[in-house]
Write an enzyme that holds these catalytic residues in place. Structure first.
Site, PDB file in Angstrom:
ATOM      1  N   LYS A  33      40.289  30.236 -32.351  1.00  0.00           N
ATOM      2  CA  LYS A  33      40.557  29.359 -31.201  1.00  0.00           C
ATOM      3  C   LYS A  33      40.507  27.890 -31.639  1.00  0.00           C
ATOM      4  O   LYS A  33      40.000  27.583 -32.731  1.00  0.00           O
ATOM      5  CB  LYS A  33      39.531  29.641 -30.097  1.00  0.00           C
ATOM      6  CG  LYS A  33      38.085  29.380 -30.504  1.00  0.00           C
ATOM      7  CD  LYS A  33      37.092  29.989 -29.517  1.00  0.00           C
ATOM      8  CE  LYS A  33      35.666  29.736 -29.962  1.00  0.00           C
ATOM      9  NZ  LYS A  33      34.676  30.428 -29.110  1.00  0.00           N
ATOM     10  N   TYR A 242      32.295  -4.816 -35.092  1.00  0.00           N
ATOM     11  CA  TYR A 242      32.151  -5.047 -33.656  1.00  0.00           C
ATOM     12  C   TYR A 242      30.682  -5.215 -33.264  1.00  0.00           C
ATOM     13  O   TYR A 242      29.819  -4.479 -33.759  1.00  0.00           O
ATOM     14  CB  TYR A 242      32.711  -3.857 -32.874  1.00  0.00           C
ATOM     15  CG  TYR A 242      34.216  -3.830 -32.766  1.00  0.00           C
ATOM     16  CD1 TYR A 242      34.918  -4.892 -32.209  1.00  0.00           C
ATOM     17  CD2 TYR A 242      34.925  -2.716 -33.208  1.00  0.00           C
ATOM     18  CE1 TYR A 242      36.309  -4.849 -32.105  1.00  0.00           C
ATOM     19  CE2 TYR A 242      36.308  -2.662 -33.094  1.00  0.00           C
ATOM     20  CZ  TYR A 242      36.990  -3.744 -32.542  1.00  0.00           C
ATOM     21  OH  TYR A 242      38.352  -3.689 -32.431  1.00  0.00           O
TER      22      TYR A 242
HETATM   23  C1  LIG Z   1      33.727  31.045 -29.977  1.00  0.00           C
HETATM   24  C2  LIG Z   1      33.337  32.447 -29.732  1.00  0.00           C
HETATM   25  C3  LIG Z   1      33.034  33.297 -30.803  1.00  0.00           C
HETATM   26  C4  LIG Z   1      32.848  32.803 -32.218  1.00  0.00           C
HETATM   27  O1  LIG Z   1      31.576  32.205 -32.282  1.00  0.00           O
HETATM   28  P1  LIG Z   1      30.981  31.540 -33.605  1.00  0.00           P
HETATM   29  O2  LIG Z   1      29.633  31.091 -33.212  1.00  0.00           O
HETATM   30  O3  LIG Z   1      31.894  30.404 -33.936  1.00  0.00           O
HETATM   31  O4  LIG Z   1      30.983  32.591 -34.657  1.00  0.00           O
HETATM   32  C5  LIG Z   1      32.840  34.645 -30.525  1.00  0.00           C
HETATM   33  N1  LIG Z   1      32.898  35.112 -29.256  1.00  0.00           N
HETATM   34  C6  LIG Z   1      33.141  34.313 -28.193  1.00  0.00           C
HETATM   35  C7  LIG Z   1      33.172  34.884 -26.833  1.00  0.00           C
HETATM   36  C8  LIG Z   1      33.363  32.944 -28.400  1.00  0.00           C
HETATM   37  O5  LIG Z   1      33.589  32.152 -27.343  1.00  0.00           O
END
Ligand SMILES: *Cc1c(COP(=O)(O)O)cnc(C)c1O
Length: 348
Positions: A33, A242
């Site tokens: 993702k 800044y």
């Molecule tokens: C993002 C996510 C994962 C992966 O989690 P990590 O901690 O990055 O390994 C797995 N399952 C769900 C439902 C997630 O939202």
């Protein structure tokens, strides 16, 4: 060229997937993702498919198209966000598998795509996504008769192995799913490390693939080098940047680098982060600007072409600690301006 260079080691991603896979006796999927945690989902998914991953998770259906392009027709792409209004064409055309999260989503999916594959997400206590036990009880038999490809839940505290929530969620998930024949999944990266009782039939690592904690044994994946655009010599008492946020009390040599908060180098790194000239640490002084960062290089013998903020000397989690955040946020904040170089990944 003033753009900074982000190098992504696809062989390291593949090695991390294999290492996590070797810790379990079950199938290992890959979570890609958010553009493969900011590292470029096309290249990342292809490398993971070559390493042996057959199932890929995305957050929303829109992310499925790039993954389908990368992995071809044989891999399965599952969507955590489920079947939302407007998703039906994408789910059908790209052969996505929505993880249905609610009775609304169940109804939508069964009405729109009656014979299309689906999975189920259950809430085992995180109170974020998924059906609660009482809803699941009401529809469980009907749903299981339709052969879901996966029944899953997600752990809220898996990065802390001693947290009581892990055992509570395990018990809740088992109470909702023991005895079913559909494949089950509970563990992301943290859950894999908690041990075999958390593994079930499929694990879903994300951050560990990309070199982040809690997978401490991960190979580093990202190297980030910022070019020096200009240097200047200061007298004692002069200020930098800044808000006059830094004043030197000696003579100093300051290098101005290309890169800033618009590139995900968070402003919280101001006056504190460390850059590296090979193995020599150089402090960031003054505030991080949108496109520029200023570094004290007074102690270097020559002006380097570039300084590194991610690499062998400094992991995404080291940098996250300096910014008061987590490796996940560092990676997914990396902006679109970098020149991206992909190393390894077979003959891509
Ligand atoms: C993002 C996510 C994962 C992966 O989690 P990590 O901690 O990055 O390994 C797995 N399952 C769900 C439902 C997630 O939202």
């Amino acid at each position: 060229m003033a753009s900074a260079t982000l190098t992504i080691d696809l062989d390291a991603i593949a090695a991390n997937w294999r290492a996590l896979d070797a810790m379990t006796d079950c199938e290992t999927a890959a979570v890609v993702k958010a553009d493969g945690y900011g590292l470029g989902v096309g290249r990342v998914a292809k490398a993971l498919a070559q390493a042996g991953a057959r199932r890929f998770f995305v957050a929303v259906s829109e992310e499925g198209a790039a993954v389908r392009d990368a992995v071809g027709q044989n891999a399965e792409i599952l969507v955590f966000g489920g079947h939302m209004r407007g998703d039906t064409d994408m789910i059908r055309d790209l052969h996505l598998v929505p993880m249905l999260n609610s009775l609304d989503q169940l109804t939508r999916h069964f009405e729109a795509l009656p014979s299309a594959p689906f999975g189920i997400q259950l809430d085992s206590g995180m109170n974020r996504l998924g059906m609660e036990a009482i809803e699941w009880d009401a529809v469980r038999d009907i749903v299981l008769a339709q052969n879901p490809v996966l029944v899953m839940s997600h752990l809220a505290c898996a990065d802390d192995p001693d947290h009581a929530m892990n055992g509570l969620q395990l018990a809740a998930f088992r109470a909702m799913t023991d005895g079913i024949t559909a494949p089950r999944s509970l563990a992301a990266t943290g859950g894999i490390l908690l041990g075999p009782q958390f593994h079930f039939d499929l694990t879903r690592p994300g951050i560990g693939l990309y070199g982040g904690l809690p997978f401490a044994a991960a190979q580093p994946v990202a190297t980030l080098s910022l070019p020096v655009i200009q240097t200047r010599d200061l007298q004692a008492g002069e200020v930098v940047g800044y808000g006059n946020a830094w004043t030197t009390n000696t003579t100093a040599t300051i290098a101005t680098l290309s890169g800033g908060y618009a590139d995900g180098l968070l402003r919280a790194l101001s006056n504190g982060a460390t850059f590296w000239a090979n193995d020599i640490a150089c402090p960031l002084v003054g505030r991080v600007s949108m496109d520029l960062i200023t570094i004290d290089i007074s102690h270097l013998h020559e002006v380097p072409h570039h300084l590194d903020i991610l690499g062998p000397q400094q992991s995404v989690d080291d940098l996250a600690t300096m910014a008061g955040t987590i490796g996940y946020e560092i990676l997914t904040s990396l902006g679109p301006r970098y020149t991206r170089r992909y190393a390894g990944g077979f003959a891509q």
